[in-house]
Scaffold this motif. Structure first.
Motif, PDB file in Angstrom:
ATOM      1  N   UNK A  15       2.286 -81.311 -11.132  1.00 54.75           N
ATOM      2  CA  UNK A  15       3.731 -81.156 -11.369  1.00 54.75           C
ATOM      3  C   UNK A  15       3.987 -80.334 -12.632  1.00 54.75           C
ATOM      4  N   UNK A  16       3.159 -80.580 -13.627  1.00 51.77           N
ATOM      5  CA  UNK A  16       3.303 -79.847 -14.895  1.00 51.77           C
ATOM      6  C   UNK A  16       3.110 -78.343 -14.684  1.00 51.77           C
ATOM      7  N   UNK A  17       2.182 -77.975 -13.830  1.00 53.94           N
ATOM      8  CA  UNK A  17       1.960 -76.552 -13.541  1.00 53.94           C
ATOM      9  C   UNK A  17       3.179 -75.943 -12.853  1.00 53.94           C
ATOM     10  N   UNK A  18       3.765 -76.650 -11.910  1.00 53.13           N
ATOM     11  CA  UNK A  18       4.962 -76.132 -11.240  1.00 53.13           C
ATOM     12  C   UNK A  18       6.136 -76.022 -12.209  1.00 53.13           C
ATOM     13  N   UNK A  19       6.271 -76.986 -13.113  1.00 50.44           N
ATOM     14  CA  UNK A  19       7.329 -76.929 -14.117  1.00 50.44           C
ATOM     15  C   UNK A  19       7.138 -75.724 -15.033  1.00 50.44           C
ATOM     16  N   UNK A  20       5.902 -75.488 -15.417  1.00 47.96           N
ATOM     17  CA  UNK A  20       5.615 -74.326 -16.281  1.00 47.96           C
ATOM     18  C   UNK A  20       5.941 -73.031 -15.560  1.00 47.96           C
ATOM     19  N   UNK A  21       5.596 -72.932 -14.283  1.00 52.03           N
ATOM     20  CA  UNK A  21       5.901 -71.725 -13.509  1.00 52.03           C
ATOM     21  C   UNK A  21       7.412 -71.510 -13.425  1.00 52.03           C
ATOM     22  N   UNK A  22       8.177 -72.573 -13.221  1.00 51.15           N
ATOM     23  CA  UNK A  22       9.645 -72.449 -13.159  1.00 51.15           C
ATOM     24  C   UNK A  22      10.211 -71.993 -14.497  1.00 51.15           C
ATOM     25  N   UNK A  23       9.688 -72.571 -15.572  1.00 50.80           N
ATOM     26  CA  UNK A  23      10.145 -72.200 -16.915  1.00 50.80           C
ATOM     27  C   UNK A  23       9.857 -70.726 -17.191  1.00 50.80           C
ATOM     28  N   UNK A  24       8.672 -70.278 -16.839  1.00 51.01           N
ATOM     29  CA  UNK A  24       8.322 -68.870 -17.039  1.00 51.01           C
ATOM     30  C   UNK A  24       9.183 -67.959 -16.172  1.00 51.01           C
ATOM     31  N   UNK A  25       9.516 -68.403 -14.991  1.00 48.83           N
ATOM     32  CA  UNK A  25      10.380 -67.625 -14.097  1.00 48.83           C
ATOM     33  C   UNK A  25      11.760 -67.434 -14.729  1.00 48.83           C
ATOM     34  N   UNK A  26      12.308 -68.504 -15.284  1.00 49.09           N
ATOM     35  CA  UNK A  26      13.616 -68.399 -15.958  1.00 49.09           C
ATOM     36  C   UNK A  26      13.520 -67.479 -17.176  1.00 49.09           C
ATOM     37  N   UNK A  27      12.431 -67.588 -17.893  1.00 48.35           N
ATOM     38  CA  UNK A  27      12.233 -66.792 -19.102  1.00 48.35           C
ATOM     39  C   UNK A  27      12.084 -65.305 -18.784  1.00 48.35           C
ATOM     40  N   UNK A  28      11.426 -65.011 -17.665  1.00 48.86           N
ATOM     41  CA  UNK A  28      11.164 -63.617 -17.301  1.00 48.86           C
ATOM     42  C   UNK A  28      12.454 -62.827 -17.134  1.00 48.86           C
ATOM     43  N   UNK A  29      13.505 -63.481 -16.676  1.00 49.81           N
ATOM     44  CA  UNK A  29      14.776 -62.800 -16.435  1.00 49.81           C
ATOM     45  C   UNK A  29      15.379 -62.217 -17.709  1.00 49.81           C
ATOM     46  N   UNK A  30      15.205 -62.894 -18.829  1.00 48.66           N
ATOM     47  CA  UNK A  30      15.852 -62.434 -20.058  1.00 48.66           C
ATOM     48  C   UNK A  30      14.926 -61.727 -21.031  1.00 48.66           C
ATOM     49  N   UNK A  31      13.625 -61.879 -20.875  1.00 48.45           N
ATOM     50  CA  UNK A  31      12.695 -61.385 -21.894  1.00 48.45           C
ATOM     51  C   UNK A  31      12.740 -59.863 -22.042  1.00 48.45           C
ATOM     52  N   UNK A  32      12.924 -59.123 -20.972  1.00 47.07           N
ATOM     53  CA  UNK A  32      12.937 -57.659 -21.081  1.00 47.07           C
ATOM     54  C   UNK A  32      14.120 -57.161 -21.909  1.00 47.07           C
ATOM     55  N   UNK A  33      15.311 -57.705 -21.662  1.00 53.94           N
ATOM     56  CA  UNK A  33      16.475 -57.261 -22.432  1.00 53.94           C
ATOM     57  C   UNK A  33      16.359 -57.696 -23.893  1.00 53.94           C
ATOM     58  N   UNK A  34      15.834 -58.902 -24.126  1.00 52.48           N
ATOM     59  CA  UNK A  34      15.632 -59.365 -25.500  1.00 52.48           C
ATOM     60  C   UNK A  34      14.607 -58.492 -26.217  1.00 52.48           C
ATOM     61  N   UNK A  35      13.561 -58.112 -25.517  1.00 52.11           N
ATOM     62  CA  UNK A  35      12.517 -57.276 -26.097  1.00 52.11           C
ATOM     63  C   UNK A  35      13.062 -55.892 -26.439  1.00 52.11           C
ATOM     64  N   UNK A  36      13.886 -55.357 -25.580  1.00 53.69           N
ATOM     65  CA  UNK A  36      14.494 -54.044 -25.829  1.00 53.69           C
ATOM     66  C   UNK A  36      15.355 -54.089 -27.092  1.00 53.69           C
ATOM     67  N   UNK A  37      16.171 -55.124 -27.231  1.00 56.37           N
ATOM     68  CA  UNK A  37      17.020 -55.266 -28.420  1.00 56.37           C
ATOM     69  C   UNK A  37      16.182 -55.460 -29.687  1.00 56.37           C
ATOM     70  N   UNK A  38      15.144 -56.253 -29.586  1.00 54.10           N
ATOM     71  CA  UNK A  38      14.288 -56.508 -30.753  1.00 54.10           C
ATOM     72  C   UNK A  38      13.573 -55.234 -31.196  1.00 54.10           C
ATOM     73  N   UNK A  39      13.099 -54.456 -30.241  1.00 54.43           N
ATOM     74  CA  UNK A  39      12.428 -53.193 -30.595  1.00 54.43           C
ATOM     75  C   UNK A  39      13.409 -52.209 -31.225  1.00 54.43           C
ATOM     76  N   UNK A  40      14.630 -52.188 -30.712  1.00 51.73           N
ATOM     77  CA  UNK A  40      15.659 -51.299 -31.276  1.00 51.73           C
ATOM     78  C   UNK A  40      15.931 -51.681 -32.733  1.00 51.73           C
ATOM     79  N   UNK A  41      16.068 -52.988 -32.974  1.00 58.37           N
ATOM     80  CA  UNK A  41      16.310 -53.462 -34.334  1.00 58.37           C
ATOM     81  C   UNK A  41      15.132 -53.126 -35.239  1.00 58.37           C
ATOM     82  N   UNK A  42      13.917 -53.277 -34.728  1.00 54.71           N
ATOM     83  CA  UNK A  42      12.712 -52.948 -35.495  1.00 54.71           C
ATOM     84  C   UNK A  42      12.719 -51.471 -35.893  1.00 54.71           C
TER      85      UNK A  42
END
Length: 168
Positions: free
Chosen positions: A105-132
Motif C-alpha cells: 500500500x505504501x508503494x501505491x501511495x508513493x506512486x500517487x504522491x509522485x503523480x500529483x507532484x509531477x504535474x507541478x514540478x516542471x512549472x516550478x522548476x522553470x520559475x526557479x531557474x528563471x529566478x536563479x
C-alpha cells in the motif's frame, strides 16, 4: 584649503561608501542565489523521483501478487516480474516494521504522491531557474567596476528577487 580637503576626501568617502554598498548587496544576492540553486536542485530531484512512478507502481503490483510470500520483518525481497518473465528477479525494498499489506500500500501511495507532484514540478522548476538566472545577472552587475548598487538593488526589489533592506 578646507574646500580642497573636502573635495579630495569627499570623493574617497563616496567611493568607499559605494564599494561598501556593492559588497553588502553582493552578499545579499549571493545568499539568495544559493537558496535559488538549492531550490532548483530540490525540484530536479523531485522531477527525477517522478520518473520512477511506473517502477514503484509495478513493484507494488508485484508485492500484491506475492502477498502470500511476504512476512513482517523483511527488509527486501527478490521476486519474479510477471510482466517481464524473461527478466531477472526484481529486488524490492521493504520496511521491516510494516505488515506485508502495508508495504505494498505504501508503494501505491508513493506512486500517487509522485503523480500529483509531477504535474507541478516542471512549472516550478522553470520559475526557479528563471529566478536563479536573474540573481546571477544582478550579481554580475553589482560586481562590475562602474556598478550603481542603489539602482541594482531597486531593480532587484522591483523584480521580486530581493526584499528591501531592513533598517535598524
Amino acid at each position: 584649503l578646507s574646500f580642497l580637503v573636502e573635495s579630495a576626501l569627499g570623493g574617497q568617502a563616496g567611493e568607499a561608501r559605494r564599494a561598501r554598498e556593492s559588497r553588502d548587496l553582493a552578499e545579499r544576492l549571493e545568499r539568495r542565489l544559493g537558496k535559488a540553486r538549492g531550490l532548483v536542485q530540490g525540484l530536479e530531484a523531485r522531477r527525477s523521483a517522478a520518473s520512477e512512478i511506473e517502477r514503484i507502481r509495478r513493484d507494488g503490483e508485484i508485492l500484491k501478487l506475492n502477498l502470500h510470500v511476504l512476512r513482517r520483518g523483511l527488509a527486501e525481497i527478490e521476486l519474479a516480474d510477471p510482466y517481464e518473465p524473461d527478466a531477472t528477479p526484481r529486488r524490492i525494498e521493504l520496511d521491516p516494521k510494516l505488515t506485508p499489506r502495508r508495504n505494498f500500500e505504501r508503494l501505491f501511495e508513493r506512486a500517487k504522491k509522485l503523480e500529483r507532484s509531477r504535474a507541478s514540478v516542471e512549472s516550478e522548476l522553470e520559475l526557479a531557474r528563471k529566478k536563479e538566472c536573474e540573481l546571477a545577472e544582478l550579481l554580475d552587475l553589482v560586481r562590475a567596476p562602474d556598478s550603481r548598487p542603489d539602482e541594482i538593488e531597486a531593480r532587484a526589489i522591483e523584480m521580486g528577487v530581493l526584499e528591501p533592506k531592513q533598517e535598524h
